[in-house]
Design a protein around this motif. Structure first.
Motif, mmCIF file in Angstrom:
data_model
loop_
_atom_site.group_PDB
_atom_site.id
_atom_site.type_symbol
_atom_site.label_atom_id
_atom_site.label_comp_id
_atom_site.label_asym_id
_atom_site.label_seq_id
_atom_site.Cartn_x
_atom_site.Cartn_y
_atom_site.Cartn_z
ATOM 1 N N GLY A 51 0.802 -1.230 0.000
ATOM 2 C CA GLY A 51 0.000 0.000 0.000
ATOM 3 C C GLY A 51 0.829 1.272 0.000
ATOM 4 N N ARG A 52 1.950 1.244 -0.749
ATOM 5 C CA ARG A 52 2.815 2.443 -0.767
ATOM 6 C C ARG A 52 2.287 3.435 -1.803
ATOM 7 N NH1 ARG A 52 7.805 -1.414 -1.078
ATOM 8 N NH2 ARG A 52 7.976 -2.021 1.112
ATOM 9 N N VAL A 53 1.301 4.205 -1.392
ATOM 10 C CA VAL A 53 0.647 5.119 -2.339
ATOM 11 C C VAL A 53 1.587 6.203 -2.859
ATOM 12 C CG1 VAL A 53 -1.789 4.943 -1.749
ATOM 13 C CG2 VAL A 53 -0.292 6.237 -0.276
ATOM 14 N N ASP A 54 2.678 6.438 -2.104
ATOM 15 C CA ASP A 54 3.592 7.490 -2.552
ATOM 16 C C ASP A 54 4.673 6.956 -3.485
ATOM 17 O OD1 ASP A 54 4.651 6.004 -0.559
ATOM 18 O OD2 ASP A 54 5.464 7.685 0.610
ATOM 19 N N SER A 55 4.657 5.659 -3.810
ATOM 20 C CA SER A 55 5.639 5.166 -4.779
ATOM 21 C C SER A 55 5.337 5.844 -6.117
ATOM 22 C CB SER A 55 5.552 3.636 -4.902
ATOM 23 O OG SER A 55 5.002 3.237 -6.136
ATOM 24 N N PRO A 56 6.403 6.301 -6.835
ATOM 25 C CA PRO A 56 6.154 7.107 -8.054
ATOM 26 C C PRO A 56 5.238 6.406 -9.055
ATOM 27 C CG PRO A 56 8.478 7.181 -7.457
ATOM 28 C CD PRO A 56 7.834 6.198 -6.526
ATOM 29 N N ALA A 57 5.427 5.108 -9.270
ATOM 30 C CA ALA A 57 4.595 4.415 -10.270
ATOM 31 C C ALA A 57 3.137 4.368 -9.825
ATOM 32 C CB ALA A 57 5.121 2.998 -10.496
ATOM 33 N N LEU A 58 2.912 4.117 -8.546
ATOM 34 C CA LEU A 58 1.526 4.058 -8.062
ATOM 35 C C LEU A 58 0.896 5.445 -8.030
ATOM 36 C CD1 LEU A 58 1.591 1.415 -5.184
ATOM 37 C CD2 LEU A 58 1.175 1.127 -7.613
ATOM 38 N N LEU A 86 -5.945 -6.626 -9.092
ATOM 39 C CA LEU A 86 -6.809 -5.465 -9.331
ATOM 40 C C LEU A 86 -7.286 -4.889 -8.001
ATOM 41 C CD1 LEU A 86 -8.418 -3.574 -11.170
ATOM 42 C CD2 LEU A 86 -10.218 -5.308 -11.252
ATOM 43 N N LYS A 87 -7.663 -5.774 -7.078
ATOM 44 C CA LYS A 87 -8.152 -5.296 -5.771
ATOM 45 C C LYS A 87 -7.058 -4.512 -5.056
ATOM 46 C CE LYS A 87 -11.344 -5.432 -2.433
ATOM 47 N NZ LYS A 87 -10.832 -4.520 -1.424
ATOM 48 N N ALA A 88 -5.806 -5.011 -5.155
ATOM 49 C CA ALA A 88 -4.701 -4.307 -4.489
ATOM 50 C C ALA A 88 -4.586 -2.883 -5.028
ATOM 51 C CB ALA A 88 -3.398 -5.078 -4.705
ATOM 52 N N PHE A 89 -4.790 -2.717 -6.334
ATOM 53 C CA PHE A 89 -4.706 -1.370 -6.896
ATOM 54 C C PHE A 89 -5.912 -0.526 -6.480
ATOM 55 C CE2 PHE A 89 -5.570 1.687 -10.365
ATOM 56 C CZ PHE A 89 -4.467 2.509 -10.153
ATOM 57 N N LEU A 90 -7.110 -1.093 -6.585
ATOM 58 C CA LEU A 90 -8.306 -0.304 -6.234
ATOM 59 C C LEU A 90 -8.262 0.129 -4.773
ATOM 60 C CD1 LEU A 90 -11.114 -2.305 -8.130
ATOM 61 C CD2 LEU A 90 -9.961 -0.200 -8.844
ATOM 62 N N ASP A 91 -7.663 -0.711 -3.923
ATOM 63 C CA ASP A 91 -7.566 -0.371 -2.497
ATOM 64 C C ASP A 91 -6.708 0.878 -2.256
ATOM 65 O OD1 ASP A 91 -9.158 -2.490 -1.817
ATOM 66 O OD2 ASP A 91 -7.543 -3.761 -1.067
ATOM 67 N N LEU A 92 -5.857 1.204 -3.208
ATOM 68 C CA LEU A 92 -4.974 2.356 -3.027
ATOM 69 C C LEU A 92 -5.623 3.670 -3.453
ATOM 70 C CD1 LEU A 92 -1.628 0.826 -4.281
ATOM 71 C CD2 LEU A 92 -2.429 1.127 -1.956
ATOM 72 N N LEU A 93 -6.748 3.568 -4.142
ATOM 73 C CA LEU A 93 -7.410 4.796 -4.586
ATOM 74 C C LEU A 93 -8.089 5.458 -3.392
ATOM 75 C CD1 LEU A 93 -9.031 3.549 -7.942
ATOM 76 C CD2 LEU A 93 -6.862 4.774 -7.609
ATOM 77 N N PRO A 94 -8.311 6.769 -3.461
ATOM 78 C CA PRO A 94 -9.038 7.438 -2.368
ATOM 79 C C PRO A 94 -10.435 6.839 -2.216
ATOM 80 C CG PRO A 94 -8.121 9.029 -3.929
ATOM 81 C CD PRO A 94 -7.893 7.673 -4.520
ATOM 82 N N GLN A 95 -11.060 7.077 -1.052
ATOM 83 C CA GLN A 95 -12.356 6.445 -0.764
ATOM 84 C C GLN A 95 -13.379 6.673 -1.881
ATOM 85 O OE1 GLN A 95 -14.121 7.673 2.937
ATOM 86 N NE2 GLN A 95 -15.786 6.198 2.775
ATOM 87 N N PHE A 96 -13.408 7.906 -2.413
ATOM 88 C CA PHE A 96 -14.346 8.189 -3.511
ATOM 89 C C PHE A 96 -13.561 8.509 -4.782
ATOM 90 C CE2 PHE A 96 -16.740 9.163 0.412
ATOM 91 C CZ PHE A 96 -17.680 8.133 0.285
ATOM 92 N N GLY A 97 -12.606 7.639 -5.063
ATOM 93 C CA GLY A 97 -11.671 7.870 -6.181
ATOM 94 C C GLY A 97 -12.299 7.822 -7.558
ATOM 95 N N LEU A 98 -13.554 7.357 -7.649
ATOM 96 C CA LEU A 98 -14.218 7.364 -8.963
ATOM 97 C C LEU A 98 -15.372 8.367 -8.995
ATOM 98 C CD1 LEU A 98 -14.312 3.561 -9.959
ATOM 99 C CD2 LEU A 98 -12.552 5.274 -10.423
ATOM 100 N N ALA A 99 -15.388 9.270 -8.020
ATOM 101 C CA ALA A 99 -16.507 10.223 -7.936
ATOM 102 C C ALA A 99 -16.642 11.005 -9.235
ATOM 103 C CB ALA A 99 -16.288 11.170 -6.769
ATOM 104 N N GLY A 100 -17.870 11.104 -9.698
ATOM 105 C CA GLY A 100 -18.151 11.892 -10.898
ATOM 106 C C GLY A 100 -17.813 11.194 -12.199
#
Ligand SMILES: Cc1cc2nc3c(=O)[nH]c(=O)nc-3n(C[C@H](O)[C@H](O)[C@H](O)COP(=O)(O)O)c2cc1C
Length: 188
Positions: A51-58, A86-100
């Motif tokens: 869950g390293r959201v600050d890794s440049p690639a992520l 896929l779940k590992a990636f979606l888990d890294l998005l913000p809570q409402f990362g698909l808003a709008g």
């Protein structure tokens, strides 16, 4: 120009799901969209798992999703659901990362027993991420998909029209979101 992020969840190098996604990408580019594809298998696995959201690639991949107007999620079915990668990636998005955003779920699988996985597994996670409109998705059996030597999908008339049936409402949904709400809805 609207942007579309395509996220593929296969862990295979020669992937029918990724070939399907490439076909959809080409169709969206022809429609004038700016399309960026994120293959989860190409992201650094350890950063994903920890869950390293600050890794440049992520961080780059998350930015592509954040800036998109529409998102296509294409996954093989593994163990009756979308893939763990896929779940590992979606888990890294913000809570409402698909808003709008409009979202188009696509899946390939080996058995029709799991044809509903789009609806019982993928759709809820897209909705929980705040997607504005999850359009009807498509599940395709792997044996109905043929890859050429070049790794591209062979598309006959039948498959071509199935793809067109699901892509058109997605395009309409992405375009609609740029339009102002009718006055009645704004006032409510
Ligand atoms: C580990 C694993 C688990 C799978 N589990 C299922 C499953 O539960 N249901 C199903 O319909 N297909 C299952 N399949 C088949 C894949 O979903 C199918 O072959 C898919 O098209 C592979 O996509 P790809 O070529 O993009 O990797 C599984 C395949 C693998 C490798």
């Amino acid at each position: 120009m609207s942007g579309i992020a395509i996220i593929t969840g296969s862990v295979s190098a020669r992937s029918k799901t990724s070939a399907l996604a490439a076909r959809i990408a080409a169709r969206l580019v022809r429609e004038g969209f700016r399309v960026t594809t994120i293959h989860v298998r190409e992201l650094p696995a350890e950063d994903l798992l920890f869950g390293r959201v600050d890794s440049p690639a992520l961080a780059d991949a998350a930015r592509v999703v954040a800036e998109a107007d529409g998102v296509v999620i294409a996954t093989p079915i593994y163990k009756a659901s979308y893939t763990g990668a896929l779940k590992a990636f979606l888990d890294l998005l913000p809570q409402f990362g698909l808003a709008g955003k409009a979202a188009l779920p696509l899946a390939t699988g080996g058995t029709l027993a799991h044809v509903l996985a789009i609806d019982y597994a993928l759709r809820p996670v897209l909705q929980s991420l705040g997607a504005r409109h999850v359009v009807a998705g498509l599940f395709l059996l792997d044996k109905a998909l043929r890859l050429g030597e070049d790794g591209l999908l062979d598309v006959d008339d039948d498959l071509g029209s199935k793809l067109e049936e699901i892509v058109k409402p997605f395009i309409d949904s992405v375009i609609r979101q740029g339009l102002p709400l009718p006055a009645r809805e704004v006032a409510a």
